[in-house]
Design a protein around this motif. Structure first.
Motif, PDB file in Angstrom:
ATOM      1  N   ALA A  44       0.827  -1.225   0.000  1.00  0.00           N
ATOM      2  CA  ALA A  44       0.000   0.000   0.000  1.00  0.00           C
ATOM      3  C   ALA A  44       0.856   1.267   0.000  1.00  0.00           C
ATOM      4  N   MET A  45       1.908   1.272  -0.806  1.00  0.00           N
ATOM      5  CA  MET A  45       2.830   2.407  -0.834  1.00  0.00           C
ATOM      6  C   MET A  45       2.133   3.711  -1.196  1.00  0.00           C
ATOM      7  N   THR A  46       1.263   3.697  -2.191  1.00  0.00           N
ATOM      8  CA  THR A  46       0.624   4.946  -2.626  1.00  0.00           C
ATOM      9  C   THR A  46      -0.182   5.581  -1.504  1.00  0.00           C
ATOM     10  N   ARG A  47      -0.954   4.785  -0.782  1.00  0.00           N
ATOM     11  CA  ARG A  47      -1.756   5.327   0.319  1.00  0.00           C
ATOM     12  C   ARG A  47      -0.861   5.853   1.440  1.00  0.00           C
ATOM     13  N   HIS A  48       0.213   5.154   1.730  1.00  0.00           N
ATOM     14  CA  HIS A  48       1.106   5.614   2.797  1.00  0.00           C
ATOM     15  C   HIS A  48       1.802   6.917   2.421  1.00  0.00           C
ATOM     16  N   LEU A  49       2.234   7.043   1.180  1.00  0.00           N
ATOM     17  CA  LEU A  49       2.867   8.294   0.759  1.00  0.00           C
ATOM     18  C   LEU A  49       1.866   9.452   0.797  1.00  0.00           C
ATOM     19  N   ARG A  50       0.627   9.157   0.451  1.00  0.00           N
ATOM     20  CA  ARG A  50      -0.416  10.190   0.492  1.00  0.00           C
ATOM     21  C   ARG A  50      -0.627  10.660   1.942  1.00  0.00           C
ATOM     22  N   ARG A  51      -0.654   9.706   2.877  1.00  0.00           N
ATOM     23  CA  ARG A  51      -0.849  10.092   4.277  1.00  0.00           C
ATOM     24  C   ARG A  51       0.380  10.806   4.824  1.00  0.00           C
ATOM     25  N   LEU A  52       1.561  10.394   4.400  1.00  0.00           N
ATOM     26  CA  LEU A  52       2.781  11.092   4.815  1.00  0.00           C
ATOM     27  C   LEU A  52       2.704  12.569   4.437  1.00  0.00           C
ATOM     28  N   ALA A  53       2.252  12.843   3.221  1.00  0.00           N
ATOM     29  CA  ALA A  53       2.116  14.231   2.774  1.00  0.00           C
ATOM     30  C   ALA A  53       1.051  14.971   3.571  1.00  0.00           C
ATOM     31  N   ARG A  54      -0.065  14.291   3.893  1.00  0.00           N
ATOM     32  CA  ARG A  54      -1.117  14.932   4.701  1.00  0.00           C
ATOM     33  C   ARG A  54      -0.606  15.273   6.100  1.00  0.00           C
ATOM     34  N   SER A  55       0.133  14.354   6.704  1.00  0.00           N
ATOM     35  CA  SER A  55       0.665  14.611   8.038  1.00  0.00           C
ATOM     36  C   SER A  55       1.653  15.770   8.011  1.00  0.00           C
ATOM     37  N   ALA A  56       2.501  15.807   6.979  1.00  0.00           N
ATOM     38  CA  ALA A  56       3.464  16.909   6.853  1.00  0.00           C
ATOM     39  C   ALA A  56       2.733  18.246   6.724  1.00  0.00           C
ATOM     40  N   ALA A  57       1.700  18.283   5.894  1.00  0.00           N
ATOM     41  CA  ALA A  57       0.930  19.519   5.736  1.00  0.00           C
ATOM     42  C   ALA A  57       0.285  19.928   7.053  1.00  0.00           C
ATOM     43  N   GLY A  58      -0.199  18.944   7.819  1.00  0.00           N
ATOM     44  CA  GLY A  58      -0.809  19.241   9.114  1.00  0.00           C
ATOM     45  C   GLY A  58       0.167  19.835  10.105  1.00  0.00           C
ATOM     46  N   LEU A  59       1.449  19.499   9.973  1.00  0.00           N
ATOM     47  CA  LEU A  59       2.489  20.083  10.836  1.00  0.00           C
ATOM     48  C   LEU A  59       3.022  21.398  10.276  1.00  0.00           C
ATOM     49  N   GLY A  60       2.592  21.762   9.084  1.00  0.00           N
ATOM     50  CA  GLY A  60       3.107  22.974   8.461  1.00  0.00           C
ATOM     51  C   GLY A  60       4.432  22.760   7.766  1.00  0.00           C
ATOM     52  N   LEU A  61       4.755  21.510   7.455  1.00  0.00           N
ATOM     53  CA  LEU A  61       5.972  21.196   6.714  1.00  0.00           C
ATOM     54  C   LEU A  61       5.661  21.156   5.222  1.00  0.00           C
ATOM     55  N   THR A  62       6.679  21.416   4.406  1.00  0.00           N
ATOM     56  CA  THR A  62       6.500  21.255   2.975  1.00  0.00           C
ATOM     57  C   THR A  62       6.359  19.775   2.649  1.00  0.00           C
ATOM     58  N   ALA A  63       5.775  19.490   1.501  1.00  0.00           N
ATOM     59  CA  ALA A  63       5.560  18.099   1.117  1.00  0.00           C
ATOM     60  C   ALA A  63       6.890  17.378   1.010  1.00  0.00           C
ATOM     61  N   PRO A  64       6.997  16.173   1.570  1.00  0.00           N
ATOM     62  CA  PRO A  64       8.243  15.404   1.451  1.00  0.00           C
ATOM     63  C   PRO A  64       8.591  15.140  -0.012  1.00  0.00           C
ATOM     64  N   ASP A  65       9.879  15.027  -0.288  1.00  0.00           N
ATOM     65  CA  ASP A  65      10.371  14.736  -1.628  1.00  0.00           C
ATOM     66  C   ASP A  65      10.096  13.263  -1.917  1.00  0.00           C
ATOM     67  N   GLU A  66       9.043  12.990  -2.670  1.00  0.00           N
ATOM     68  CA  GLU A  66       8.620  11.614  -2.895  1.00  0.00           C
ATOM     69  C   GLU A  66       9.686  10.816  -3.639  1.00  0.00           C
ATOM     70  N   ALA A  67      10.361  11.429  -4.592  1.00  0.00           N
ATOM     71  CA  ALA A  67      11.404  10.721  -5.334  1.00  0.00           C
ATOM     72  C   ALA A  67      12.535  10.298  -4.407  1.00  0.00           C
ATOM     73  N   LYS A  68      12.888  11.162  -3.478  1.00  0.00           N
ATOM     74  CA  LYS A  68      13.945  10.843  -2.524  1.00  0.00           C
ATOM     75  C   LYS A  68      13.510   9.721  -1.594  1.00  0.00           C
ATOM     76  N   VAL A  69      12.258   9.788  -1.138  1.00  0.00           N
ATOM     77  CA  VAL A  69      11.723   8.727  -0.280  1.00  0.00           C
ATOM     78  C   VAL A  69      11.772   7.386  -1.001  1.00  0.00           C
TER      79      VAL A  69
END
Length: 283
Positions: A44-69
């Motif tokens: 379920a990589m796609t769903r986890h990456l989507r939630r990672l981005a949502r959590s980052a936005a909730g903390l006020g962080l920029t979206a994680p670099d998905e390619a780097k991840v």
């Protein structure tokens, strides 16, 4: 064997790899995801990456670099081979001051893979502490996990392997690393997201797959699942189920010292999830 990747390279578990003033270390300023690994592939990589981005936005962080991840994911899974059962992706705000304020700069990305065993049944204990559903980080998967560490240690000391928490309103909320479902009245019902619980990937998939299969699994209405529903579980008139990325769908057979039966719907939900996750690697 635990394999760790950061800053484009594999590092040994005992090797220094992060700055001592990384904001993730000093104040827990970061987000993470834990994924199950089956046959060398992350689930379920796609769903986890989507939630990672949502959590980052909730903390006020920029979206994680998905390619780097994904670079890190590929590296650790290749190195770990068949020993990998769990994958963890961690993204922090990067280097910062010795306080809560942030400084602009590159984020820190750490990816690690290690062994994991998924047990078919769980043991739970009621926690004396509660989730704050009005917290600024309610529903986000952050690395500020001290509350979970304390609650889980308490449950383990009592003979369990998970703690189940209420929220401040006295409603059933979640476990320290799991979502919860209660089987009663011919349904499996899970607390709503308004309770303050995490939007669990396994929770989400179970609700979706149960709908496809015609199993009665749903999110509860507000106030439908008070924490006292666990008294029904202890008495045997209801059953409890845990879901999570390294639990999958796990009926609880022990609660606060009481042995419990596995509910018919709980068993069916576990079987359904096991079948579907084998068919759909990235649902």
């Amino acid at each position: 064997m635990t394999v760790i990747w950061t800053d484009g390279r594999i590092v040994a578990p005992g090797e220094g790899a992060l700055s001592a003033v990384d904001h993730g270390i000093t104040v827990g300023d970061g987000v993470f995801e834990t994924l199950a690994v089956f046959d060398g592939q992350a689930f379920a990589m796609t769903r986890h990456l989507r939630r990672l981005a949502r959590s980052a936005a909730g903390l006020g962080l920029t979206a994680p670099d998905e390619a780097k991840v994904l670079e890190g994911v590929k590296a650790v899974l290749a190195e770990a081979g068949s020993s990998a059962g769990r994958l963890r992706i961690t993204v922090t705000a990067g280097q910062g001051p010795l306080g809560s304020g942030r400084e602009p700069g590159p984020q820190t990305v750490v990816v690690a893979a290690g062994p994991a065993v998924i047990h078919p049944e769980g043991r739970a204990a009621r926690s004396p502490w509660v989730r704050n559903e009005r917290s600024a980080v309610a529903g986000l998967k952050t690395i500020s996990y001290a509350e979970n560490v304390v609650a889980l240690a308490d449950a383990v000391a009592k003979g369990g392997d998970e703690a189940v928490l209420a929220n401040t309103r006295g409603d059933l909320c979640e476990g320290t690393g799991s979502n919860v479902f209660v089987e009663r009245g011919g349904e499996l019902v899970t607390p709503p997201l308004s309770s303050g619980c995490l939007t669990g990937i396994t929770r989400e998939l179970l609700i979706e797959w149960a709908a496809e299969e015609g199993l009665p699994v749903r999110e509860a209405a507000p106030d439908e699942l008070p924490f006292s529903v666990l008294d029904e579980v202890s008495a045997g008139s209801a059953q409890l189920l845990l879901t999570g990325s390294v639990r999958n769908v796990q009926p609880v057979t022990w609660l606060d010292g009481a042995q419990l039966p596995v509910g018919e719907l709980s068993a069916a939900a576990r079987e359904l999830f096991e079948a579907r996750r084998r068919e759909r690697l990235d649902p």
